[in-house]
Design a protein around this motif. Sequence first.
Motif, PDB file in Angstrom:
ATOM      1  N   GLU A   1       0.569  -1.166  -0.028  1.00 37.89           N
ATOM      2  CA  GLU A   1       0.071   0.091   0.373  1.00 37.89           C
ATOM      3  C   GLU A   1       0.456   1.234   0.028  1.00 37.89           C
ATOM      4  O   GLU A   1       0.556   2.119  -0.376  1.00 37.89           O
ATOM      5  CB  GLU A   1      -0.548  -0.085   1.736  1.00 37.89           C
ATOM      6  CG  GLU A   1      -2.174  -0.862   1.305  1.00 37.89           C
ATOM      7  CD  GLU A   1      -3.093  -0.680  -0.313  1.00 37.89           C
ATOM      8  OE1 GLU A   1      -3.483  -0.381  -0.475  1.00 37.89           O
ATOM      9  OE2 GLU A   1      -3.731  -1.634  -0.125  1.00 37.89           O
ATOM     10  N   MET A   2       2.224   1.295   1.122  1.00 44.13           N
ATOM     11  CA  MET A   2       2.697   2.795   0.956  1.00 44.13           C
ATOM     12  C   MET A   2       3.290   2.801  -0.688  1.00 44.13           C
ATOM     13  O   MET A   2       3.904   4.019  -0.926  1.00 44.13           O
ATOM     14  CB  MET A   2       3.479   2.673   2.057  1.00 44.13           C
ATOM     15  CG  MET A   2       2.569   2.830   3.068  1.00 44.13           C
ATOM     16  SD  MET A   2       2.142   4.617   3.736  1.00 44.13           S
ATOM     17  CE  MET A   2       3.482   5.344   3.188  1.00 44.13           C
ATOM     18  N   PRO A   3       3.912   1.947  -0.850  1.00 45.87           N
ATOM     19  CA  PRO A   3       5.069   2.207  -2.314  1.00 45.87           C
ATOM     20  C   PRO A   3       3.608   2.281  -3.382  1.00 45.87           C
ATOM     21  O   PRO A   3       4.068   2.631  -4.364  1.00 45.87           O
ATOM     22  CB  PRO A   3       5.643   1.254  -2.537  1.00 45.87           C
ATOM     23  CG  PRO A   3       5.344   0.282  -1.061  1.00 45.87           C
ATOM     24  CD  PRO A   3       4.439   0.264  -0.451  1.00 45.87           C
ATOM     25  N   LEU A   4       2.707   2.184  -3.616  1.00 46.22           N
ATOM     26  CA  LEU A   4       1.228   2.068  -3.864  1.00 46.22           C
ATOM     27  C   LEU A   4       0.956   3.690  -4.779  1.00 46.22           C
ATOM     28  O   LEU A   4       0.552   4.799  -5.743  1.00 46.22           O
ATOM     29  CB  LEU A   4      -0.001   1.797  -3.599  1.00 46.22           C
ATOM     30  CG  LEU A   4      -0.731   1.283  -4.810  1.00 46.22           C
ATOM     31  CD1 LEU A   4       0.262   0.647  -6.264  1.00 46.22           C
ATOM     32  CD2 LEU A   4      -1.487   0.352  -5.186  1.00 46.22           C
ATOM     33  N   VAL A   5       1.519   4.154  -3.220  1.00 48.18           N
ATOM     34  CA  VAL A   5       1.114   6.208  -2.909  1.00 48.18           C
ATOM     35  C   VAL A   5       2.005   6.871  -4.105  1.00 48.18           C
ATOM     36  O   VAL A   5       0.980   7.264  -5.380  1.00 48.18           O
ATOM     37  CB  VAL A   5       0.900   6.414  -2.087  1.00 48.18           C
ATOM     38  CG1 VAL A   5       0.319   7.531  -1.461  1.00 48.18           C
ATOM     39  CG2 VAL A   5       0.220   5.129  -0.494  1.00 48.18           C
ATOM     40  N   PRO A   6       3.009   6.854  -3.870  1.00 41.23           N
ATOM     41  CA  PRO A   6       3.359   7.745  -5.096  1.00 41.23           C
ATOM     42  C   PRO A   6       3.824   7.154  -6.729  1.00 41.23           C
ATOM     43  O   PRO A   6       3.421   8.443  -7.482  1.00 41.23           O
ATOM     44  CB  PRO A   6       5.044   8.087  -4.676  1.00 41.23           C
ATOM     45  CG  PRO A   6       5.494   6.273  -3.838  1.00 41.23           C
ATOM     46  CD  PRO A   6       3.354   6.229  -3.621  1.00 41.23           C
ATOM     47  N   LEU A   7       3.064   6.207  -6.384  1.00 42.05           N
ATOM     48  CA  LEU A   7       2.778   5.278  -8.068  1.00 42.05           C
ATOM     49  C   LEU A   7       1.514   5.996  -8.682  1.00 42.05           C
ATOM     50  O   LEU A   7       1.794   6.163 -10.483  1.00 42.05           O
ATOM     51  CB  LEU A   7       2.878   3.968  -8.218  1.00 42.05           C
ATOM     52  CG  LEU A   7       2.322   3.049  -9.652  1.00 42.05           C
ATOM     53  CD1 LEU A   7       3.619   3.770 -10.693  1.00 42.05           C
ATOM     54  CD2 LEU A   7       2.680   2.080  -9.563  1.00 42.05           C
ATOM     55  N   LEU A   8       0.609   6.016  -7.480  1.00 43.34           N
ATOM     56  CA  LEU A   8      -0.846   6.614  -8.371  1.00 43.34           C
ATOM     57  C   LEU A   8      -0.930   7.539  -8.981  1.00 43.34           C
ATOM     58  O   LEU A   8      -1.487   8.437  -9.153  1.00 43.34           O
ATOM     59  CB  LEU A   8      -2.117   6.385  -6.861  1.00 43.34           C
ATOM     60  CG  LEU A   8      -2.533   4.283  -6.949  1.00 43.34           C
ATOM     61  CD1 LEU A   8      -2.864   4.508  -5.947  1.00 43.34           C
ATOM     62  CD2 LEU A   8      -2.470   3.544  -8.433  1.00 43.34           C
ATOM     63  N   ALA A   9       0.099   8.774  -7.861  1.00 43.41           N
ATOM     64  CA  ALA A   9       0.240   9.727  -7.974  1.00 43.41           C
ATOM     65  C   ALA A   9       0.545  10.429  -9.415  1.00 43.41           C
ATOM     66  O   ALA A   9       0.329  11.153  -9.939  1.00 43.41           O
ATOM     67  CB  ALA A   9       1.062  10.748  -6.696  1.00 43.41           C
ATOM     68  N   GLU A  10       1.813   9.770  -9.599  1.00 44.39           N
ATOM     69  CA  GLU A  10       2.787   9.684 -10.620  1.00 44.39           C
ATOM     70  C   GLU A  10       1.503   8.880 -12.133  1.00 44.39           C
ATOM     71  O   GLU A  10       1.162   9.974 -12.683  1.00 44.39           O
ATOM     72  CB  GLU A  10       3.573   8.172 -11.059  1.00 44.39           C
ATOM     73  CG  GLU A  10       4.392   9.038 -11.958  1.00 44.39           C
ATOM     74  CD  GLU A  10       5.526   8.074 -11.900  1.00 44.39           C
ATOM     75  OE1 GLU A  10       6.934   8.436 -11.445  1.00 44.39           O
ATOM     76  OE2 GLU A  10       5.759   6.806 -12.121  1.00 44.39           O
ATOM     77  N   MET A  11       0.842   7.803 -12.031  1.00 39.01           N
ATOM     78  CA  MET A  11      -0.062   7.980 -13.141  1.00 39.01           C
ATOM     79  C   MET A  11      -1.168   9.537 -12.913  1.00 39.01           C
ATOM     80  O   MET A  11      -1.728   9.331 -14.585  1.00 39.01           O
ATOM     81  CB  MET A  11      -1.142   6.849 -12.718  1.00 39.01           C
ATOM     82  CG  MET A  11       0.141   5.216 -12.856  1.00 39.01           C
ATOM     83  SD  MET A  11      -0.236   3.907 -12.144  1.00 39.01           S
ATOM     84  CE  MET A  11      -1.924   3.737 -12.797  1.00 39.01           C
ATOM     85  N   GLU A  12      -1.525   9.685 -12.028  1.00 38.66           N
ATOM     86  CA  GLU A  12      -2.934  10.330 -12.208  1.00 38.66           C
ATOM     87  C   GLU A  12      -2.160  11.583 -12.889  1.00 38.66           C
ATOM     88  O   GLU A  12      -2.931  12.469 -14.102  1.00 38.66           O
ATOM     89  CB  GLU A  12      -3.422  10.876 -10.691  1.00 38.66           C
ATOM     90  CG  GLU A  12      -4.063  10.085 -10.084  1.00 38.66           C
ATOM     91  CD  GLU A  12      -4.787  10.391  -8.760  1.00 38.66           C
ATOM     92  OE1 GLU A  12      -4.369  11.253  -8.168  1.00 38.66           O
ATOM     93  OE2 GLU A  12      -4.727   9.204  -7.570  1.00 38.66           O
ATOM     94  N   ALA A  13      -0.508  12.325 -12.493  1.00 39.55           N
ATOM     95  CA  ALA A  13      -0.266  13.305 -13.353  1.00 39.55           C
ATOM     96  C   ALA A  13       0.004  13.391 -14.796  1.00 39.55           C
ATOM     97  O   ALA A  13      -0.503  13.360 -15.131  1.00 39.55           O
ATOM     98  CB  ALA A  13       1.385  13.335 -12.810  1.00 39.55           C
ATOM     99  N   PHE A  14      -0.103  11.659 -15.469  1.00 40.82           N
ATOM    100  CA  PHE A  14       0.681  11.499 -16.632  1.00 40.82           C
ATOM    101  C   PHE A  14      -0.648  11.610 -17.062  1.00 40.82           C
ATOM    102  O   PHE A  14      -1.207  12.005 -18.981  1.00 40.82           O
ATOM    103  CB  PHE A  14       0.903  10.321 -16.839  1.00 40.82           C
ATOM    104  CG  PHE A  14       2.240   9.389 -16.694  1.00 40.82           C
ATOM    105  CD1 PHE A  14       3.199  10.774 -16.386  1.00 40.82           C
ATOM    106  CD2 PHE A  14       2.615   8.439 -15.592  1.00 40.82           C
ATOM    107  CE1 PHE A  14       4.374  10.164 -15.863  1.00 40.82           C
ATOM    108  CE2 PHE A  14       3.945   8.253 -15.118  1.00 40.82           C
ATOM    109  CZ  PHE A  14       5.058   9.005 -15.815  1.00 40.82           C
ATOM    110  N   GLY A  15      -2.138  10.804 -16.754  1.00 41.70           N
ATOM    111  CA  GLY A  15      -3.401  11.213 -17.493  1.00 41.70           C
ATOM    112  C   GLY A  15      -3.221  10.416 -18.643  1.00 41.70           C
ATOM    113  O   GLY A  15      -2.308   9.617 -19.030  1.00 41.70           O
ATOM    114  N   ILE A  16      -4.720  10.060 -19.173  1.00 41.71           N
ATOM    115  CA  ILE A  16      -4.447   9.091 -20.251  1.00 41.71           C
ATOM    116  C   ILE A  16      -4.752  10.803 -21.476  1.00 41.71           C
ATOM    117  O   ILE A  16      -5.899  11.449 -21.215  1.00 41.71           O
ATOM    118  CB  ILE A  16      -5.046   8.593 -20.609  1.00 41.71           C
ATOM    119  CG1 ILE A  16      -5.226   7.520 -21.540  1.00 41.71           C
ATOM    120  CG2 ILE A  16      -6.548   8.442 -20.154  1.00 41.71           C
ATOM    121  CD1 ILE A  16      -5.417   6.004 -21.245  1.00 41.71           C
ATOM    122  N   ALA A  17      -4.182  10.570 -23.059  1.00 40.63           N
ATOM    123  CA  ALA A  17      -4.755  11.178 -23.876  1.00 40.63           C
ATOM    124  C   ALA A  17      -5.855  10.685 -24.248  1.00 40.63           C
ATOM    125  O   ALA A  17      -6.641   9.910 -24.315  1.00 40.63           O
ATOM    126  CB  ALA A  17      -3.716  10.943 -25.249  1.00 40.63           C
TER     127      ALA A  17
END
Length: 600
Positions: free
Chosen positions: A200-216
């Motif tokens: 759960e803890m390592p997932l937090v920065p990964l999700l933040a990164e995915m949200e910042a990327f977004g999808i076209a």
Amino acid sequence: EPTKAGKDLKPSDSASEGFEVVTKKVTESELGKWLKSSGSPIAVATTGHWGSGSGHIEALAFVNGSGESVWCAAAEGGETLASWLASSAEKILHDAKGPMLAFNAMGTPLNGVAFDTAIASYLVSPGGRNFELADLVMRYLGKSLDADSSESSAQLSLDSSLEISGEALAKAARATLDLSEFLKLDLQKRGGESLFNQVEMPLVPLLAEMEAFGIAVDVKALKKLEASFEADAAQAVKQAHDSVGHEFNLGSPKQLQEVLFEERGLPKTKKIKTGYTTDAESLLGLLAKFPDDELLTALLRYREVIKLKQTVTGLLAAVQSDNRIHTSFNQMVAATGRLSSTEPNLQNIPIRTNEGFAIRGTFVVGKDFETLLTADYSQIELRVMAHLSNDPGLIAALKTGEDLHTTVGSQVFGVAPEKVDADMRRQIKAMSYGLAYGLSAYGLAQQLSISNDQAKSLMNTYFERFGGVRDYLANVVVEARKLGYTESIMGRRRYLPDLNSDNRQLREMAERMALNAPIQGSAADLVKVAMLQVDAALKAAGVKSRLLLQVHDELVIEVAKGELEQVTAIVVQNMGAVGDLSVPMEVSTGIGTSWASAGH
């Protein structure tokens, strides 16, 4: 639910006690000295705003292990603040993903978050609906975060008075520190530490990164879809009006009841407070009895397309200036451990319909990238069920690599695999998945439109062939009743006090959850570990390709030019190697310039 700590409370002042903390505003150089002398970990509270892959932080307060505190405006922290945030120095935050998004958007990564009190409280009590800091400190520590003000730290406005907000922020940081100490012990008690630290803890920065990327997104195509669903809805309304001979509001249950039950004289449905229900299930029931009724057909079609139109309108509203949609992934909503997504919700786009396919077709590969790659697990729940139940028949069926439902069907119906027809396959599929969700014979009968007796006998035959599954499912409930919780492969617990309830309805609901939780929870754990491993492997390989989305059991990766072969191999290998189950984890992939064409 865990009990309150209650150790410092005198009975008389249970709720009035707050957090005493003395703080002062510091300059950049004072902050540097304070951080150096404070050691770690340090609790941090922020004020600002975040969402849709971005954000902005206005001020931060810090509290060290001795309870000393300082605060500063983010703009005045300078290089000293930025380098400390980016360093591996241990930090404790409450719900760190939002601040991470905001700091990323400001060009300062936030690293070293060792403990997130929101995530910890979710693991301790996954059925909870509220993970706000103020509520948690009241629940666990019996303290009021702010006795004289109801403002929560995320909503503090800096304009009111900087000094006041510094003090409120410092209280929030102090509350976070105290709460983390309580939750650390609670997690240990509940055996949740490795799940917390490794998943759960390592997932937090990964999700933040995915949200910042977004999808076209192809906005033109989305607008076209919106117009076409609108036209379909208007067509259904016209058809309904024509079949009745006058206009009425299809969205008004009251007018619908008049038209259906009074004018049309259709058999009355289930009685509710305001008359008789007109929900989708009851309308489908009526349509089954009157398959040629134009009004019912038009009504159901109207509901379907209105829902699709609302989905598309929601997607259009979520497109940012970079022509990408930045959904928010939620780690603390589903009690089973699954991720959910909001603004927009990407999990409610229907998968198997043409309309759903058309909506997915508007999610496209971004410029500077070549293709989207989707990768998902085939039948993850059934593989988990085979592993947990250790049933030799189911394990063998999954190991052959042949079509699972056909192989199982041939055993249950006692015919050669090539004699298993589409209808048998459909029954077996509903049966197998149903078991993973705690389905009863009655539920199976409803789903397959067969009698209760037929459903019972199908279940009994299934259980004769797969005795390990039957014994496992029976045992799960017995064990959970004894222990008070169920557990996934990785120790994700679900507490079910209602298993011993006197109320039959509550008890049966808890029993269904007990059947469902270990299987769903294990599947959720495996998908999360897969995300972490795929992401780590992509970064280690130094490729430009990146993970964008996780929806159900599927990952969506944006692949850079010339990297497809390498990235596909990385994804398949890492997803396949997760979990060490007694059956192989089968991964299927697809590629295309849109999410729809990359489906498989």
